[in-house]
Motif scaffolding. Structure first.
Motif, PDB file in Angstrom:
ATOM      1  N   ALA A   1       4.326 -23.489 -47.879  1.00 27.14           N
ATOM      2  CA  ALA A   1       3.753 -23.922 -49.152  1.00 27.14           C
ATOM      3  C   ALA A   1       3.182 -22.774 -49.973  1.00 27.14           C
ATOM      4  N   GLY A   2       2.782 -21.687 -49.330  1.00 28.25           N
ATOM      5  CA  GLY A   2       2.168 -20.583 -50.051  1.00 28.25           C
ATOM      6  C   GLY A   2       1.230 -19.822 -49.142  1.00 28.25           C
ATOM      7  N   ILE A   3       0.309 -19.087 -49.725  1.00 29.41           N
ATOM      8  CA  ILE A   3      -0.649 -18.328 -48.928  1.00 29.41           C
ATOM      9  C   ILE A   3      -2.079 -18.722 -49.313  1.00 29.41           C
ATOM     10  N   ALA A   4      -2.988 -18.499 -48.383  1.00 31.33           N
ATOM     11  CA  ALA A   4      -4.406 -18.745 -48.632  1.00 31.33           C
ATOM     12  C   ALA A   4      -5.198 -17.622 -47.963  1.00 31.33           C
ATOM     13  N   PHE A   5      -6.295 -17.250 -48.574  1.00 25.58           N
ATOM     14  CA  PHE A   5      -7.143 -16.191 -48.023  1.00 25.58           C
ATOM     15  C   PHE A   5      -8.483 -16.225 -48.744  1.00 25.58           C
TER      16      PHE A   5
ATOM     17  N   ARG B   1      -5.963 -19.523 -53.251  1.00 29.35           N
ATOM     18  CA  ARG B   1      -4.756 -20.218 -52.786  1.00 29.35           C
ATOM     19  C   ARG B   1      -3.658 -19.949 -53.795  1.00 29.35           C
ATOM     20  N   LEU B   2      -2.548 -19.388 -53.326  1.00 27.66           N
ATOM     21  CA  LEU B   2      -1.407 -19.102 -54.179  1.00 27.66           C
ATOM     22  C   LEU B   2      -0.211 -19.906 -53.681  1.00 27.66           C
ATOM     23  N   ASP B   3       0.344 -20.734 -54.533  1.00 29.20           N
ATOM     24  CA  ASP B   3       1.461 -21.590 -54.146  1.00 29.20           C
ATOM     25  C   ASP B   3       2.800 -20.899 -54.410  1.00 29.20           C
ATOM     26  N   GLY B   4       3.750 -21.167 -53.516  1.00 25.48           N
ATOM     27  CA  GLY B   4       5.122 -20.722 -53.734  1.00 25.48           C
ATOM     28  C   GLY B   4       5.363 -19.244 -53.514  1.00 25.48           C
ATOM     29  N   THR B   5       4.422 -18.553 -52.883  1.00 26.17           N
ATOM     30  CA  THR B   5       4.602 -17.126 -52.609  1.00 26.17           C
ATOM     31  C   THR B   5       4.105 -16.830 -51.202  1.00 26.17           C
TER      32      THR B   5
ATOM     33  N   ARG C   1       0.582 -20.580 -45.581  1.00 22.24           N
ATOM     34  CA  ARG C   1       0.296 -22.007 -45.472  1.00 22.24           C
ATOM     35  C   ARG C   1       1.553 -22.836 -45.257  1.00 22.24           C
ATOM     36  N   MET C   2       1.399 -23.875 -44.435  1.00 19.31           N
ATOM     37  CA  MET C   2       2.457 -24.864 -44.241  1.00 19.31           C
ATOM     38  C   MET C   2       1.928 -26.230 -44.664  1.00 19.31           C
TER      39      MET C   2
END
Length: 411
Positions: free
Chosen positions: A212-216, A228-232, A205-206
């Motif tokens: 910003a992190g990842i989403a799936f 949604r995981l922030d910072g990774t 994610r941007m």
């Protein structure tokens, strides 16, 4: 091995087995060549919502670290009085009784043949997770070959009871094949279409032009939830989350509760975090350790980001023995397609630099050094505004020194 070390190992094993017999906690065991610690932290984030849980600290996954976790959740070892203190405190707790976690989350390392069996003799889990092994696993230097590493890791699932759960990475053929070696109920996770807990719609994610992190999505039994995981960043973190989701399902949680719990997951330090760097740069700090599989994953992650320039700081991949030249050259081939500038730290990393030069990166954009200390000032000089910098190598290469040199002030 010294006599004193053997005695200490025997005492710790005795005390740890005593604690297991006395308190009878549920045990979740995690092994694999990459991703153990991230998976452990993801499982901890999920289970602490419903159980009293203790997880191993850092990489406490050997004949000393595993008993320390069982005996009291010690976070670091060292000092002349440390081991006498551990023994005295453990004896006191075992004799008088004390509160104890319902579930232990333990890492099972296998640096050398026989390690898994030794650790399993101390604590035999009811749930076993095998993260990933890959074609050239770390520590293969001390084994006859990759197949021997896989056999050692498979002892974890072989030890599981019939009513237990073997949670296996569907996308890693070596791991998936372990389903034939266990009597436990098998659950699979991964991106593959037939994975039982499947990850889909993955994205790095941007937000406002910044990572910003990842989403799936996690899919299971015809249902799905967004995560949604922030910072990774990177797919390795999605694998960790999916394995943790499998554990949550084994404990009777539903996907919605699992997704909510995963929002508390914190990626361990130096394992795929993006930091602000000096000169308005960004650092992808994956400097904790490296194997061929994790190197390829890090390069794939960087490929998905946009940057003015992409800079790689690669350190040696250690403990891969006769596969070292082949593995480093393959990293060089992959890196040449992604990076504009490469720093190679250590004698083995020079094979990365040589192949990268032959396959597309100009000599003027390749720098080779023996140590991180020698390299860090040049890295600082060469990087420029807008650069995205990957830092990755085996732990012994000390690449965290370069991260410390080029990271910006904490805001």
């Amino acid at each position: 091995m010294s006599f004193h070390k053997k005695v200490l190992m025997s005492v710790l094993r005795f005390l740890a087995r005593w604690a297991i017999r006395k308190y009878q906690p549920g045990i979740i065991g995690i092994t694999g060549s990459v991703g153990k610690t991230s998976t452990k932290e993801a499982v901890l984030a999920v289970l602490r919502q419903i159980r009293k849980v203790r997880a191993s600290s850092g990489n406490f996954n050997n004949e000393f670290g595993l008993p320390l976790t069982i005996l009291g959740g010690w976070t670091k070892a060292g000092g002349i009085f440390f081991w006498p203190k551990v023994i005295a405190v453990s004896l006191f707790r075992l004799l008088i009784g004390t509160s104890y976690p319902e579930v232990l989350i333990l890492e099972y390392g296998a640096d050398r043949p026989g390690d898994l069996k030794y650790l399993l003799d101390i604590a035999r889990p009811q749930i076993g997770i095998v993260t990933a092994i890959g074609d050239i696993p770390v520590h293969v230097e001390f084994y006859a070959g990759p197949d021997a590493v896989a056999r050692e890791k498979s002892h974890l699932v072989e030890s599981l009871p019939a009513q237990g759960f073997a949670i296996l990475n569907f996308d890693d053929d070596t791991v998936y094949d372990m389903r034939e070696r266990t009597r436990a109920h098998v659950m699979t996770f991964g991106f593959g279409e037939r994975a039982e807990i499947r990850t889909t719609n993955f994205e790095n994610r941007m937000e406002n032009g910044e990572p910003a992190g990842i989403a799936f999505k996690l899919e299971y039994g015809g249902s799905f939830v967004p995560v949604r995981l922030d910072g990774t960043f990177g797919r390795v973190q999605a694998y960790a989350a999916a394995a943790a989701a499998a554990v949550g399902l084994a404990f009777g949680m539903n996907l919605v509760k699992i997704s909510e719990a995963l929002s508390y997951y914190q990626v361990p330090p130096r394992r795929g975090k993006i930091l602000q760097g000096i000169k308005e740069t960004r650092i992808f700090d994956d400097s904790y350790n490296a194997s061929p599989l994790s190197m390829h994953a890090a390069i794939d992650t960087i490929k998905e980001f946009k940057a003015k320039r992409k800079v790689a700081v690669f350190g040696d991949m250690l403990e891969i023995g006769k596969y070292a030249i082949e593995a480093h050259e393959e990293v060089g081939r992959l890196a040449a397609k992604v990076f504009d500038v490469i720093f190679a730290i250590g004698p083995r990393a020079r094979f990365i630099a040589d192949i990268a030069n032959k396959t597309g990166i100009a000599k003027k954009n390749i720098f080779a050094f023996d140590t991180a200390d020698e390299a860090k000032m040049t890295v600082q000089d060469v990087i420029a505004k807008g650069d995205l910098i990957l830092v990755k190598g085996s732990r012994a290469m000390g690449l965290e020194k370069i991260v410390e040199e080029i990271k910006g002030p904490i805001v």
